[in-house]
Design a protein around this motif. Structure first.
Motif, short mmCIF file in Angstrom:
data_model
loop_
_atom_site.label_atom_id
_atom_site.label_comp_id
_atom_site.label_asym_id
_atom_site.label_seq_id
_atom_site.Cartn_x
_atom_site.Cartn_y
_atom_site.Cartn_z
N LYS A 19 -5.19 -11.42 -7.47
CA LYS A 19 -6.62 -11.70 -7.59
C LYS A 19 -7.48 -10.63 -6.92
O LYS A 19 -8.70 -10.78 -6.83
CB LYS A 19 -6.97 -13.08 -7.02
N LEU A 20 -6.86 -9.56 -6.45
CA LEU A 20 -7.62 -8.42 -5.94
C LEU A 20 -7.55 -7.29 -6.96
O LEU A 20 -6.56 -7.14 -7.68
CB LEU A 20 -7.05 -7.92 -4.61
N THR A 21 -8.60 -6.49 -7.02
CA THR A 21 -8.60 -5.31 -7.88
C THR A 21 -8.97 -4.09 -7.05
O THR A 21 -9.63 -4.20 -6.02
CB THR A 21 -9.60 -5.46 -9.04
N GLY A 22 -8.54 -2.95 -7.54
CA GLY A 22 -8.81 -1.71 -6.84
C GLY A 22 -10.09 -1.06 -7.29
O GLY A 22 -10.93 -1.65 -7.98
N VAL A 23 -10.26 0.17 -6.87
CA VAL A 23 -11.44 0.95 -7.25
C VAL A 23 -11.33 1.36 -8.72
O VAL A 23 -10.27 1.26 -9.34
CB VAL A 23 -11.58 2.19 -6.35
N GLY A 24 -12.46 1.84 -9.25
CA GLY A 24 -12.47 2.34 -10.62
C GLY A 24 -13.10 1.37 -11.59
O GLY A 24 -13.30 0.19 -11.30
N SER A 25 -13.45 1.88 -12.77
CA SER A 25 -14.04 1.07 -13.82
C SER A 25 -13.40 1.50 -15.15
O SER A 25 -13.69 2.60 -15.65
CB SER A 25 -15.56 1.26 -13.87
N PRO A 26 -12.51 0.65 -15.71
CA PRO A 26 -12.11 -0.67 -15.21
C PRO A 26 -11.29 -0.56 -13.92
O PRO A 26 -10.73 0.49 -13.64
CB PRO A 26 -11.26 -1.22 -16.36
N PRO A 27 -11.22 -1.64 -13.14
CA PRO A 27 -10.54 -1.59 -11.85
C PRO A 27 -9.06 -1.24 -12.00
O PRO A 27 -8.38 -1.73 -12.91
CB PRO A 27 -10.73 -3.00 -11.29
N GLU A 28 -8.57 -0.42 -11.09
CA GLU A 28 -7.16 -0.06 -11.10
C GLU A 28 -6.32 -1.18 -10.48
O GLU A 28 -6.77 -1.93 -9.61
CB GLU A 28 -6.94 1.23 -10.29
N GLU A 29 -5.07 -1.28 -10.94
CA GLU A 29 -4.15 -2.30 -10.42
C GLU A 29 -3.57 -1.86 -9.08
O GLU A 29 -3.17 -0.70 -8.90
CB GLU A 29 -3.02 -2.53 -11.42
N LEU A 30 -3.54 -2.80 -8.14
CA LEU A 30 -3.00 -2.52 -6.82
C LEU A 30 -1.48 -2.66 -6.82
O LEU A 30 -0.91 -3.49 -7.54
CB LEU A 30 -3.59 -3.49 -5.79
N ARG A 31 -0.82 -1.87 -5.98
CA ARG A 31 0.62 -1.96 -5.81
C ARG A 31 0.99 -1.46 -4.42
O ARG A 31 0.11 -0.95 -3.70
CB ARG A 31 1.35 -1.15 -6.89
N ALA A 32 2.24 -1.60 -4.05
CA ALA A 32 2.69 -1.19 -2.72
C ALA A 32 3.84 -0.20 -2.84
O ALA A 32 4.75 -0.38 -3.66
CB ALA A 32 3.11 -2.40 -1.90
N LEU A 33 3.80 0.82 -2.00
CA LEU A 33 4.90 1.79 -1.88
C LEU A 33 5.53 1.60 -0.51
O LEU A 33 4.82 1.41 0.49
CB LEU A 33 4.38 3.22 -2.01
N THR A 34 6.85 1.67 -0.42
CA THR A 34 7.53 1.47 0.85
C THR A 34 8.33 2.70 1.23
O THR A 34 8.82 3.45 0.38
CB THR A 34 8.46 0.26 0.80
N GLY A 35 8.48 2.87 2.54
CA GLY A 35 9.27 3.97 3.06
C GLY A 35 9.36 3.88 4.57
O GLY A 35 8.36 3.65 5.25
N SER A 36 10.58 3.98 5.12
CA SER A 36 10.81 4.01 6.57
C SER A 36 10.27 2.77 7.28
O SER A 36 9.76 2.86 8.40
CB SER A 36 10.21 5.27 7.19
N GLY A 37 10.36 1.62 6.62
CA GLY A 37 9.88 0.40 7.25
C GLY A 37 8.39 0.23 7.22
O GLY A 37 7.84 -0.63 7.92
N LEU A 38 7.71 1.02 6.43
CA LEU A 38 6.26 0.93 6.28
C LEU A 38 5.92 0.66 4.82
O LEU A 38 6.76 0.80 3.92
CB LEU A 38 5.59 2.22 6.73
N LYS A 39 4.66 0.28 4.60
CA LYS A 39 4.19 -0.02 3.26
C LYS A 39 2.79 0.58 3.10
O LYS A 39 1.96 0.44 4.00
CB LYS A 39 4.14 -1.53 3.07
N ALA A 40 2.55 1.24 1.99
CA ALA A 40 1.22 1.76 1.66
C ALA A 40 0.69 1.01 0.45
O ALA A 40 1.38 0.91 -0.58
CB ALA A 40 1.27 3.26 1.38
N VAL A 41 -0.51 0.46 0.57
CA VAL A 41 -1.15 -0.22 -0.56
C VAL A 41 -1.97 0.82 -1.31
O VAL A 41 -2.85 1.49 -0.73
CB VAL A 41 -2.03 -1.38 -0.07
N VAL A 42 -1.70 0.97 -2.60
CA VAL A 42 -2.28 2.06 -3.39
C VAL A 42 -2.68 1.56 -4.77
O VAL A 42 -2.36 0.44 -5.18
CB VAL A 42 -1.27 3.23 -3.53
N SER A 43 -3.33 2.45 -5.50
CA SER A 43 -3.56 2.29 -6.93
C SER A 43 -3.65 3.68 -7.51
O SER A 43 -3.64 4.68 -6.77
CB SER A 43 -4.85 1.50 -7.21
#
Length: 237
Positions: A19-43
């Motif tokens: 139910k969240l959307t990212g930046v952009g028009s139309p809004p970009e889909e959010l996703r998560a990238l993981t590495g070394s026990g961390l997570k980055a929320v991106v689109s």
């Protein structure tokens, strides 16, 4: 394709992005990238991205949702990486520093406090308190000689600077003990102080009350603004 980065969290963070959307028009889909026990929320990073209101709000809403679920390293609007691999590479390289900051920010939000005095009120106070300023003020009215006016201007500027420095020190002394960390910022415009305070959740009500008490003590000649709770942008590094 370039990647827009909103925040970094621990990989144990739930990061519920439905139910969240990212930046952009139309809004970009959010996703998560993981590495070394961390997570980055991106689109995906939309082309021609600018600080439009809709995109600023979308960025803020993502951060607020993430903060409600655990500690977050928020990135300011407009952070873009070349691709997913670059994001993961940075997570790997900065894992120790990011984990340390996530621990330091756990359970906290940022409060930005700024204050300014009414300059006319300050001038009246200086004239009231300084016999030399009153004498010079009278002399400038009676004589066309520019010397008293110059000297009065110097005296007033020095008086304003001294009062502003004293008030800034008082604000930081009063509010810093209520914060886990404090960062003093460069004041802008008419502000004489700008401070960022990292405040734990159970101390935020007391922090706001202390700021309000200080504003009441300074009176209507001072405008004190408290912005928060905010994502802890000032405390990411």
């Amino acid at each position: 394709m370039s990647v827009y980065v909103y925040a970094i969290t621990a990989d144990s963070h739930p990061a519920r992005l439905r139910k969240l959307t990212g930046v952009g028009s139309p809004p970009e889909e959010l996703r998560a990238l993981t590495g070394s026990g961390l997570k980055a929320v991106v689109s995906h990073a939309p082309e021609g991205l600018r600080a439009r209101r809709r995109d600023l709000v979308a960025h803020q809403e993502v951060l607020e949702r993430l903060m409600s679920e655990g500690p977050v390293l928020p990135l300011r609007f407009g952070a873009v990486a070349a691709d997913d691999q670059e994001v993961i590479r940075v997570l790997d390289q900065q894992v120790d520093a990011y984990r340390e900051r996530l621990s330091a920010l756990d359970g906290c939000a940022e409060y930005l406090v700024k204050a300014s005095f009414d300059e006319d009120a300050l001038l009246r106070r200086i004239l009231r308190d300084s016999a030399e300023a009153r004498r010079l003020n009278e002399e400038t009215r009676r004589s066309p000689d520019p010397a008293p006016k110059i000297r009065l201007g110097e005296l007033v500027a020095d008086g304003i600077q001294q009062r502003n420095r004293a008030a800034a020190a008082e604000l930081l002394d009063e509010l810093s003990p209520l914060a886990r960390e404090t960062r003093e910022n460069e004041p802008a415009g008419n502000d004489f102080v700008s401070g960022s305070f990292l405040v734990e959740a159970d101390r935020q009500e007391g922090f706001r009350a202390a700021a309000a008490e200080l504003a009441g003590r300074w009176g209507e000649d001072c405008t004190l603004r408290v912005h928060g709770p905010l994502p802890p942008y000032s405390f990411v590094q």
